[in-house]
Design an enzyme around this catalytic site. Structure first.
Site, mmCIF file in Angstrom:
data_model
loop_
_atom_site.group_PDB
_atom_site.id
_atom_site.type_symbol
_atom_site.label_atom_id
_atom_site.label_comp_id
_atom_site.label_asym_id
_atom_site.label_seq_id
_atom_site.Cartn_x
_atom_site.Cartn_y
_atom_site.Cartn_z
ATOM 1 C CG ASN A 9 32.406 90.168 3.012
ATOM 2 O OD1 ASN A 9 33.408 90.654 3.537
ATOM 3 N ND2 ASN A 9 31.317 89.845 3.709
ATOM 4 C CE LYS A 11 31.722 86.203 4.696
ATOM 5 N NZ LYS A 11 30.782 85.159 5.014
ATOM 6 C CG HIS A 92 27.853 90.205 6.216
ATOM 7 N ND1 HIS A 92 27.858 89.082 7.016
ATOM 8 C CD2 HIS A 92 28.112 89.784 4.958
ATOM 9 C CE1 HIS A 92 28.117 88.029 6.251
ATOM 10 N NE2 HIS A 92 28.273 88.420 5.004
ATOM 11 C CD GLU A 94 29.922 86.390 8.323
ATOM 12 O OE1 GLU A 94 30.848 87.188 8.100
ATOM 13 O OE2 GLU A 94 29.663 85.414 7.589
ATOM 14 C CD GLU A 162 25.757 88.028 1.738
ATOM 15 O OE1 GLU A 162 26.606 87.583 0.957
ATOM 16 O OE2 GLU A 162 26.042 88.496 2.847
ATOM 17 N N GLY A 168 28.696 80.243 3.884
ATOM 18 C CA GLY A 168 29.823 79.450 4.362
ATOM 19 C C GLY A 168 29.467 78.004 4.642
ATOM 20 C CB SER A 207 27.423 78.429 -0.715
ATOM 21 O OG SER A 207 27.584 78.240 0.676
HETATM 22 P P1 13P Z 1 30.261 82.520 1.362
HETATM 23 O O1 13P Z 1 30.377 82.831 -0.096
HETATM 24 O O2 13P Z 1 31.554 82.066 1.974
HETATM 25 O O3 13P Z 1 29.109 81.598 1.656
HETATM 26 O O4 13P Z 1 29.919 83.925 2.094
HETATM 27 C C1 13P Z 1 28.901 84.712 1.612
HETATM 28 C C2 13P Z 1 28.962 86.012 2.308
HETATM 29 O O5 13P Z 1 28.689 86.111 3.498
HETATM 30 C C3 13P Z 1 29.386 87.198 1.529
HETATM 31 O O6 13P Z 1 29.133 88.374 2.217
#
Ligand code: 13P
Length: 247
Positions: A9, A11, A92, A94, A162, A168, A207
């Protein structure tokens, strides 16, 4: 046997030119034991799809629950399908946290996407606060059932667990905790939907990096990974794919 699924992803990262550089690097890499998907920004989807080899799928990171009309800034299921996109990430954290997408909105998006023959990766996961209260299992169960309210057929669905506190942050959920939650998710699906629970793929995200991917992917109920940061560098993403190939 469920085939491992390695998903990236991106983003809000990578211009179309940067995406093409990535495509050149990853196209040289041969794999056959895992499925691979990349979700770039909407503006990059079409060119990435054309420039990636066919075995690698591309996905939208979001989609509207509406058919068409006065929804400035939104992208519809038909727009995705028209450019050859068959997959989409929905829910997601976010989107939920920063764009106020409730379970009801996510549920409407899941239903719209599945009705229009898109495959959906539905994301679920608890915040640090909920984790610290020890309520993560109930929370994820509710999120799952609310997001799937009125959905009868899970054939085109993948779940991604997740935990928000691991996204992150560099803090990976331990592989045992990730496995336990993915098993819980499978049990909830089994209770409500029966046998399909053994076929549906459940991914872990948060992560994931080359150094921990092998251990996470080796778990019985973890059928793949949804990778943010480490999917941006082709060499890192390839290492994660190799971890899946080498199991
Ligand atoms: P990270 O791998 O950067 O922690 O992000 C995970 C994520 O949100 C994938 O959708």
């Amino acid at each position: 046997m469920r085939k491992k699924y390695i998903c990236g992803n991106w983003k809000m990262n990578k211009t179309s030119s940067e995406a093409l550089e990535f495509a050149k690097e990853i196209n040289d890499f041969d794999f056959d034991r895992v499925d691979i998907l990349i979700a770039p920004s909407f503006v990059t989807l079409e060119s990435l799809r054309k420039n990636l080899k066919d075995e690698i799928k591309v996905a939208g990171q979001n989609v509207s629950e509406f058919e068409d009309g006065a929804f400035t800034g939104e992208v519809s299921t038909s727009m995705l399908k028209d450019i050859g996109v068959k997959d989409v990430i929905i829910g997601h954290s976010e989107r939920r946290e920063k764009f106020s997408e409730s379970d009801e909105i996510i549920n409407a998006k899941v239903k719209k996407a599945l009705a229009d023959d898109l495959s959906v990766i539905l994301c679920l996961g608890e915040s640090l606060e909920i984790k610290e209260e020890g309520k993560e299992i109930d929370f994820v169960r509710d999120e799952l059932l609310n997001s799937l309210d009125g959905v009868d057929d899970l054939e085109n669905l993948t779940i991604a667990y997740e935990p928000i506190w691991a996204i992150g942050t560099g803090k990976t959920c331990s592989s045992e905790d990730a496995e336990n939650m993915c098993r819980e998710i499978r049990n909830v699906i089994d209770e409500k939907y029966g046998e399909i629970s053994q076929q549906i793929r459940i991914l872990y995200g948060g992560s994931v990096k080359p150094s921990n991917a092998g251990e996470i992917l080796s778990k019985e109920n973890i059928d793949g990974v949804l990778v943010g940061g480490a999917s941006l560098k082709a060499s890192d993403f390839i290492e994660i794919i190799k971890a899946g190939e080498n199991l």
